[in-house]
Design an enzyme around this catalytic site. Structure first.
Site, PDB file in Angstrom:
ATOM      1  N   CYS A   1      -5.893 -10.452  -1.837  1.00 33.62           N
ATOM      2  CA  CYS A   1      -5.085  -9.732  -0.848  1.00 33.62           C
ATOM      3  C   CYS A   1      -5.915  -9.060   0.244  1.00 33.62           C
ATOM      4  CB  CYS A   1      -4.181  -8.710  -1.544  1.00 33.62           C
ATOM      5  SG  CYS A   1      -5.094  -7.449  -2.434  1.00 33.62           S
TER       6      CYS A   1
ATOM      7  N   ARG B   1       0.874  -1.183   0.000  1.00 32.34           N
ATOM      8  CA  ARG B   1       0.000   0.000   0.000  1.00 32.34           C
ATOM      9  C   ARG B   1       0.905   1.224   0.000  1.00 32.34           C
ATOM     10  NH1 ARG B   1      -2.995  -3.492   3.814  1.00 32.34           N
ATOM     11  NH2 ARG B   1      -5.121  -3.768   3.051  1.00 32.34           N
TER      12      ARG B   1
ATOM     13  N   ARG C   1       0.940  -1.173  -5.217  1.00 29.73           N
ATOM     14  CA  ARG C   1      -0.389  -0.681  -5.554  1.00 29.73           C
ATOM     15  C   ARG C   1      -0.322   0.822  -5.780  1.00 29.73           C
ATOM     16  NH1 ARG C   1      -5.384  -1.374  -1.528  1.00 29.73           N
ATOM     17  NH2 ARG C   1      -4.340   0.300  -0.425  1.00 29.73           N
TER      18      ARG C   1
ATOM     19  N   ARG D   1     -17.408  -0.557   5.858  1.00 32.15           N
ATOM     20  CA  ARG D   1     -16.495  -1.352   6.685  1.00 32.15           C
ATOM     21  C   ARG D   1     -15.969  -0.581   7.884  1.00 32.15           C
ATOM     22  NH1 ARG D   1     -11.350  -1.431   2.356  1.00 32.15           N
ATOM     23  NH2 ARG D   1      -9.903  -1.543   4.072  1.00 32.15           N
TER      24      ARG D   1
ATOM     25  N   ASN E   1     -11.773  -6.834   1.114  1.00 30.89           N
ATOM     26  CA  ASN E   1     -12.245  -5.894   2.142  1.00 30.89           C
ATOM     27  C   ASN E   1     -13.268  -4.934   1.530  1.00 30.89           C
ATOM     28  OD1 ASN E   1     -10.196  -7.099   3.539  1.00 30.89           O
ATOM     29  ND2 ASN E   1      -8.786  -5.377   3.405  1.00 30.89           N
ATOM     30  N   ASP E   2     -12.868  -4.328   0.419  1.00 27.89           N
ATOM     31  CA  ASP E   2     -13.799  -3.408  -0.235  1.00 27.89           C
ATOM     32  C   ASP E   2     -14.901  -4.157  -0.968  1.00 27.89           C
ATOM     33  OD1 ASP E   2     -13.231  -0.669   0.300  1.00 27.89           O
ATOM     34  OD2 ASP E   2     -11.298  -0.969  -0.657  1.00 27.89           O
TER      35      ASP E   2
HETATM   36  C1  PEP Z   1      -9.160  -4.553  -0.073  1.00 21.68           C
HETATM   37  O1  PEP Z   1     -10.022  -3.697  -0.238  1.00 21.68           O
HETATM   38  O2  PEP Z   1      -9.413  -5.761   0.098  1.00 21.68           O
HETATM   39  C2  PEP Z   1      -7.732  -4.181  -0.061  1.00 21.68           C
HETATM   40  C3  PEP Z   1      -6.787  -5.087  -0.077  1.00 21.68           C
HETATM   41  O3  PEP Z   1      -7.432  -2.873  -0.014  1.00 21.68           O
HETATM   42  P1  PEP Z   1      -7.586  -1.902   1.287  1.00 21.68           P
HETATM   43  O4  PEP Z   1      -7.911  -2.772   2.461  1.00 21.68           O
HETATM   44  O5  PEP Z   1      -6.288  -1.205   1.383  1.00 21.68           O
HETATM   45  O6  PEP Z   1      -8.704  -1.010   0.858  1.00 21.68           O
HETATM   46 MG    MG Z   2      -9.463  -1.725  -1.033  1.00 21.67          MG
END
Ligand code: PEP
Ligand code: MG
Length: 576
Positions: free
Chosen positions: A511, A303, A339, A474, A463-464
C-alpha cells in the site's frame, strides 16, 4: 545543447513545451509602492485596524470555502486545512498584539505575523514543514489582498498555452487557479513531493518535478523543455531524438489511459489467468466518493489519523463506529482495511505524541505509541468490531497495525485485541474482522515469517520501509530522493515478506506509493505481492498493467530487478 537536471518526481506524466520562466515575488510578502504611500497617509486607530483585520479574515474564510468546493476533493481538503490555519488563535492573537500593543496597522500586523509564522516552519529545515510555510504565505497573501495591499505575484493567469512553467515555488492557491490548458508541465526550484502544491498537481494531472535547486532559474538560454514527472528530470533544449522519444511516450501514455478507463470495471487478471485485487488508499470520505467509478475492489488502506486530528481528545467508540460504517458502505460490501492510528513521526498529535523527540521517525510512533496508550487501541478496535456487526457477513474488514518492529509488539497487540474481541461477545453476526501488521520497518520484513504466523494478512508500506532501509528521511528534500522504494534492497524485503505470506496462505498487499506506479505492477506481481492498494486515480492504469502481463514475465522481471545495483537500474529495466 541539451541539458538534463535531476529533481524529485512529484506528479507523473510527460510535459513538453516552451519554457515560461515566472519570476513573481515568489513567497515574499513585499508591498507595492502604492501600498507604502497609502500606509504612510492613513490615520491610525487601533480599534478600526483590528476590525478591518477581522473583516478581511471573514472574507478570506468565505473565499477558501468556495475554493474548496470549486475544484476537487483534494483541493477541498487542502483549503479546509487553510481555513483551520486561518482560525488558529496564534495567528489572530499575534495580529491583535501587533495592532494594540505595537501600534501597527492591520496590514503591517498581518504581514509581520504571517512572515514570523512562516519563518518558524522554514527554520525547521524539514521538507514537510517547509511546505506548511508555503501554505501560511498563501493565506497571508489572501488576507493582505482583502486589506487593500495586494501582493504582486506576477501574471500566472497569462501563461501561454502549452507552457512548461519554471519557477521557484508555487502556493496551493496559485496551482489551483492555473489555466489548465496552458500548463504542459511544471518545474520547481524548491518544494518536495509531499508539499500541498505537489499533491494538487497530481490531482490536476500536471506533470511536476521539484527540488531542482535555485540555479535552474538562471538558465535563461533554453527555450524548450521536457518535464519527466516519472523520473524527476527537467531536460532543457532537448535534442530532436529526445523530443521524438518523449512524444512517443506521451502518445503511448494517452492511449493506455483511455483503454484503462474504458476497462476500469473489468477485473485485473493477468494474461495467464491470475486475478490481482486492486484497492485504494483513503484518508477521508471524499477520497472514496469515486470508488465505484474507479473500478477498484475496495479500500486497502484507510488512514485514520484524520479522525484524531484537530481536537483535544480521541474520538469516542460511537463516533469512530459511525465513520467506519460510512466507509464500509462506500465499498459496496467489498474490502475495508482500517489502519490503527499511526500518530508520531511526520503525523504529530497535540494531545498524544511527544514533542521532545529528537528524531520522531525513530521514536514513539505507530504501534509503539498505541501500546503505551492501550485504551486508545482497544477503543479503536471496539469501534471496528461494532461497525463490522452492521455489515454483510460476506464483507471482509481488516484491522492493520502500523510500524510493527518486533514480535513482542505484535504479540502484545494481538493479546489486547483478542481480549477486546472476547469482551465484545463472540456472536459475530456481521463481517469478519481480520488482523495483520503493516510491514514498514526492516526488522518486521526480516521477521515476516514469524509475523505471518500470527496474522490474517500482511501489508507492505514501502514509503516507510524505503526510508528506514536506506536511512533517508522521506520528508527531508536533501535525501528524500534516496528513500526510493525501487531500490533493490527494498525489493528484497518485499520479496521476503511476500514469500512469508505465501507460506501461511495469507494475502499480502502493498500500500505504499510504489503500488501506484503502473510500470512497477508486473515487478510487484513477480515478487509475490498478491494485492495492491493505490491512490484512487491510479487504479484503472494499475489494473490495465496487470492485464498486460503474465506470471512468467513478472517473475523474470523480479529476478532481474533483484540483481540490479541501484534504483536507477531497476527503473531502466522497467522502462525497457
Ligand atoms: C507507508 O509507509 O508505506 C504507508 C503506507 O504508510 P504512510 O505513508 O501513511 O506512513
Ligand atoms: Mg507508514
Amino acid at each position: 545543447m541539451s541539458a538534463a537536471y535531476q529533481g524529485l518526481p512529484a506528479a507523473p506524466g510527460i510535459g513538453m513545451g516552451a519554457i515560461y520562466l515566472h519570476r513573481g515575488r515568489e513567497l515574499e510578502l513585499e508591498y507595492s509602492t502604492s501600498t507604502v504611500i497609502s500606509l504612510a497617509r492613513a490615520p491610525f486607530n487601533p480599534q478600526t485596524e483590528w476590525e478591518r483585520f477581522l473583516h478581511a479574515k471573514k472574507l478570506v474564510d468565505q473565499q477558501l470555502m468556495e475554493m474548496g468546493t470549486s475544484l476537487n476533493h483534494v483541493a477541498a481538503d487542502i483549503f479546509a486545512m487553510h481555513r483551520l490555519i486561518l482560525s488558529d488563535v496564534t495567528l489572530t492573537d499575534s495580529v491583535r498584539i501587533a495592532i494594540h500593543e505595537e501600534g501597527r496597522s492591520a496590514i503591517s500586523a498581518t504581514r509581520r505575523t504571517i512572515l514570523d509564522m512562516a519563518q518558524v516552519f522554514q527554520e525547521l529545515d524539514d521538507a514537510y514543514f517547509a511546505g506548511r510555510a508555503t501554505d501560511i504565505i498563501d493565506i497571508g497573501r489572501r488576507l493582505l489582498t482583502f486589506l487593500g495591499a495586494p501582493i504582486e505575484t506576477g501574471r500566472l493567469s497569462e501563461l501561454p498555452p502549452g507552457s512548461i512553467l519554471l519557477t521557484e515555488d508555487l502556493t496551493p492557491s496559485e496551482i489551483a487557479t492555473l489555466p489548465v490548458a496552458a500548463v504542459a508541465g511544471i518545474a520547481l526550484a524548491r518544494s518536495t513531493p509531499t508539499a500541498h502544491t505537489s499533491i494538487l498537481a497530481r490531482s490536476l494531472g500536471f506533470p511536476l518535478v521539484c527540488g531542482l535547486g535555485t540555479a535552474i532559474l538562471e538558465e535563461s538560454r533554453a527555450q524548450q523543455a521536457i518535464v519527466d514527472g516519472y523520473s524527476g528530470q527537467l531536460i532543457l533544449s532537448p535534442s530532436p531524438e529526445q523530443l521524438a522519444r518523449y512524444q512517443a511516450q506521451q502518445i503511448r501514455d494517452a492511449d493506455r489511459s483511455a483503454e484503462a478507463v474504458r476497462r476500469a470495471h473489468e477485473p485485473a487478471v493477468t494474461l495467464d489467468g491470475l486475478k490481482m485485487p486492486v484497492y485504494i488508499n483513503a484518508n477521508t470520505t471524499d477520497d472514496v466518493a469515486a470508488l465505484g467509478e474507479s473500478g477498484a475492489d475496495g479500500i486497502g488502506l484507510l488512514r485514520t489519523e484524520y479522525l484524531f486530528q484537530n481536537r483535544n481528545e480521541p474520538p469516542t467508540v460511537d463516533e469512530q463506529c459511525a465513520i467506519y460504517t460510512a466507509f464500509a458502505r462506500q465499498t459496496d460490501n467489498r474490502l475495508l482495511t482500517i489502519r490503527a492510528l499511526d500518530a508520531g513521526g511526520d503525523k504529530p498529535l497535540e494531545y498524544l505524541t511527544h514533542r521532545d523527540e529528537y528524531n520522531p521517525f525513530l521514536g514513539v510512533r505507530g504501534l509503539r505509541l498505541l501500546l503505551s496508550h492501550p485504551a486508545i487501541l482497544a477503543d479503536q478496535f471496539r469501534a471496528v468490531l461494532l461497525a463490522a456487526q452492521t455489515l454483510a457477513p460476506e464483507m471482509e474488514v481488516r484491522f492493520m497495525l502500523p510500524m510493527v518492529s518486533t514480535l513482542t509488539e505484535m504479540e502484545q497487540a494481538r493479546k489486547l485485541l483478542d481480549q477486546v474481541r472476547a469482551d465484545a461477545g463472540t456472536a459475530q453476526t456481521g463481517a469478519r474482522v481480520r488482523i495483520g501488521p503493516l510491514i514498514e520497518v526492516p526488522s518486521a520484513a526480516l521477521m515476516a515469517q514469524q509475523l505471518a504466523g500470527m496474522a490474517d494478512f500482511l501489508s507492505i508500506g514501502t514509503n516507510d520501509l524505503a526510508q528506514y532501509v536506506l536511512a533517508s528521511d522521506r520528508t527531508n528534500s536533501r535525501v528524500a530522493g534516496m528513500a526510493d522504494a525501487l531500490h533493490p534492497s527494498v525489493l528484497q524485503l518485499v520479496e521476503r515478506t511476500a514469500h512469508a505470506a505465501k507460506n501461511f496462505y495469507i494475502p499480502v498487499s502493498l500500500c505504499g506509493e510504489l503500488g501506484g506506479n503502473a510500470q512497477a505492477a508486473p515487478l510487484l506481481l513477480g515478487l509475490g505481492v498478491s494485492e495492491l492498494s493505490v491512490p484512487l486515480p491510479a487504479a484503472p492504469l494499475i489494473k490495465q498493467a496487470i492485464r498486460e502481463t503474465d506470471l512468467f514475465h513478472a517473475h523474470q522481471l523480479a529476478e532481474s530487478a533483484l540483481r540490479c545495483r541501484s534504483a536507477e537500474e531497476v527503473r531502466t529495466l522497467l522502462e525497457g
